[in-house]
Design a protein around this motif. Structure first.
Motif, PDB file in Angstrom:
ATOM      1  N   ALA A  61       0.831  -1.206   0.000  1.00  0.00           N
ATOM      2  CA  ALA A  61       0.000   0.000   0.000  1.00  0.00           C
ATOM      3  C   ALA A  61       0.865   1.255   0.000  1.00  0.00           C
ATOM      4  O   ALA A  61       0.569   2.226  -0.703  1.00  0.00           O
ATOM      5  CB  ALA A  61      -0.937  -0.011   1.213  1.00  0.00           C
ATOM      6  N   ASP A  62       1.945   1.232   0.779  1.00  0.00           N
ATOM      7  CA  ASP A  62       2.833   2.401   0.830  1.00  0.00           C
ATOM      8  C   ASP A  62       3.514   2.639  -0.519  1.00  0.00           C
ATOM      9  O   ASP A  62       3.704   3.792  -0.924  1.00  0.00           O
ATOM     10  CB  ASP A  62       3.886   2.202   1.919  1.00  0.00           C
ATOM     11  N   CYS A  63       3.901   1.566  -1.198  1.00  0.00           N
ATOM     12  CA  CYS A  63       4.532   1.720  -2.517  1.00  0.00           C
ATOM     13  C   CYS A  63       3.558   2.334  -3.523  1.00  0.00           C
ATOM     14  O   CYS A  63       3.939   3.206  -4.313  1.00  0.00           O
ATOM     15  CB  CYS A  63       5.039   0.369  -3.022  1.00  0.00           C
ATOM     16  N   LEU A  64       2.306   1.875  -3.510  1.00  0.00           N
ATOM     17  CA  LEU A  64       1.326   2.430  -4.438  1.00  0.00           C
ATOM     18  C   LEU A  64       1.032   3.884  -4.088  1.00  0.00           C
ATOM     19  O   LEU A  64       0.901   4.732  -4.985  1.00  0.00           O
ATOM     20  CB  LEU A  64       0.039   1.602  -4.404  1.00  0.00           C
ATOM     21  N   THR A  65       0.941   4.188  -2.810  1.00  0.00           N
ATOM     22  CA  THR A  65       0.741   5.577  -2.375  1.00  0.00           C
ATOM     23  C   THR A  65       1.883   6.459  -2.869  1.00  0.00           C
ATOM     24  O   THR A  65       1.656   7.584  -3.345  1.00  0.00           O
ATOM     25  CB  THR A  65       0.649   5.644  -0.841  1.00  0.00           C
ATOM     26  N   PRO A 122      12.662   6.705   3.374  1.00  0.00           N
ATOM     27  CA  PRO A 122      11.664   5.816   3.989  1.00  0.00           C
ATOM     28  C   PRO A 122      10.563   6.540   4.766  1.00  0.00           C
ATOM     29  O   PRO A 122       9.431   6.057   4.815  1.00  0.00           O
ATOM     30  CB  PRO A 122      12.510   4.937   4.916  1.00  0.00           C
ATOM     31  N   ASP A 123      10.899   7.679   5.356  1.00  0.00           N
ATOM     32  CA  ASP A 123       9.906   8.389   6.181  1.00  0.00           C
ATOM     33  C   ASP A 123       9.268   9.564   5.446  1.00  0.00           C
ATOM     34  O   ASP A 123       8.783  10.509   6.076  1.00  0.00           O
ATOM     35  CB  ASP A 123      10.554   8.883   7.476  1.00  0.00           C
ATOM     36  N   VAL A 144       5.866  14.653   4.983  1.00  0.00           N
ATOM     37  CA  VAL A 144       4.805  15.391   4.295  1.00  0.00           C
ATOM     38  C   VAL A 144       3.645  15.695   5.243  1.00  0.00           C
ATOM     39  O   VAL A 144       3.106  16.806   5.260  1.00  0.00           O
ATOM     40  CB  VAL A 144       4.307  14.610   3.065  1.00  0.00           C
ATOM     41  N   LEU A 145       3.270  14.700   6.043  1.00  0.00           N
ATOM     42  CA  LEU A 145       2.127  14.870   6.937  1.00  0.00           C
ATOM     43  C   LEU A 145       2.423  15.793   8.120  1.00  0.00           C
ATOM     44  O   LEU A 145       1.497  16.243   8.796  1.00  0.00           O
ATOM     45  CB  LEU A 145       1.666  13.504   7.459  1.00  0.00           C
ATOM     46  N   SER A 146       3.690  16.065   8.365  1.00  0.00           N
ATOM     47  CA  SER A 146       4.048  16.921   9.500  1.00  0.00           C
ATOM     48  C   SER A 146       3.863  18.409   9.202  1.00  0.00           C
ATOM     49  O   SER A 146       3.959  19.239  10.106  1.00  0.00           O
ATOM     50  CB  SER A 146       5.508  16.668   9.905  1.00  0.00           C
ATOM     51  N   LYS A 147       3.581  18.735   7.949  1.00  0.00           N
ATOM     52  CA  LYS A 147       3.453  20.138   7.566  1.00  0.00           C
ATOM     53  C   LYS A 147       2.070  20.381   6.963  1.00  0.00           C
ATOM     54  O   LYS A 147       1.575  19.565   6.184  1.00  0.00           O
ATOM     55  CB  LYS A 147       4.533  20.511   6.538  1.00  0.00           C
TER      56      LYS A 147
END
Length: 199
Positions: A70-74, A129-130, A135-138
């Protein structure tokens, strides 16, 4: 016989009855536990999962996707299609899933995305990797896009792909020699999607 002697005899009788009852209860519980153990063992031998058996073609088998897939597709949708429409993002995801099942491509989502010279963003760099956490932190448009893409990814992996023969896409202005062997199946306004020409 004195009262004291009678009292002792009554106590002994009660003790004997109680002891016998406790022994019978223990024996009953022991037998029940033994039967349940045998029954569970039999069930475990009868319920071998399909995925435990050898497969002639494991690539074609339907398996649940793990979080890494799922992470790879995202990742692919974020770097290849963020800023496009939901339809365009889904179309990119379909290409990835179709390649996973097609001959000549890796048999996992991560393998498809990391295949050399296939996805333009990976020609230039490999996301750390992170990257999602960063991205979500901003608070930004990228964060909004990533949250939307994660929902799309979850839905796509649940529903599966469409247009199984579509294995390539490019931006509408791209023209390459290898396209002569392909046919455009549809254009969503952001990408042209191709399949092999029928011989």
């Amino acid at each position: 016989m004195t009262m004291k002697t009678q009292y002792k005899e009554q106590v002994l009788r009660v003790f004997s009855v109680v002891s016998s009852a406790l022994f019978l209860l223990w024996l009953l519980l022991f037998v029940q536990d033994s039967l349940e153990t045998r029954l569970n063992t039999a069930r475990s031998h009868d319920s071998i999962q399909v995925e435990d058996l050898p497969r002639k073609d494991a690539r074609k088998a339907v398996k649940p996707y793990n979080q890494a897939e799922a992470d790879c597709l995202t990742e692919a949708l974020f770097y290849e299609a963020r800023g496009t429409s939901i339809e365009a993002m889904k179309n990119v995801a379909y290409v990835v899933l179709n390649r996973k099942e097609a001959e000549g491509f890796p048999s996992t989502i991560c393998g498809v995305i990391k295949q050399p010279k296939q996805f333009s963003y990976r020609n230039n760099f490999a996301p750390r990797p992170d990257w999602q956490k960063v991205v979500l932190s901003k608070d930004s448009k990228d964060k909004e896009a990533l949250l939307k893409i994660k929902q799309i990814t979850k839905k796509i992996l649940k529903e599966g792909s469409k247009n199984k023969d579509v294995l390539w896409y490019t931006t509408p202005d791209v023209k390459k020699p290898w396209m002569k062997n392909l046919v455009v199946k549809y254009n969503d306004g952001y990408h042209k999607h191709f399949a092999r020409k029928e011989s």
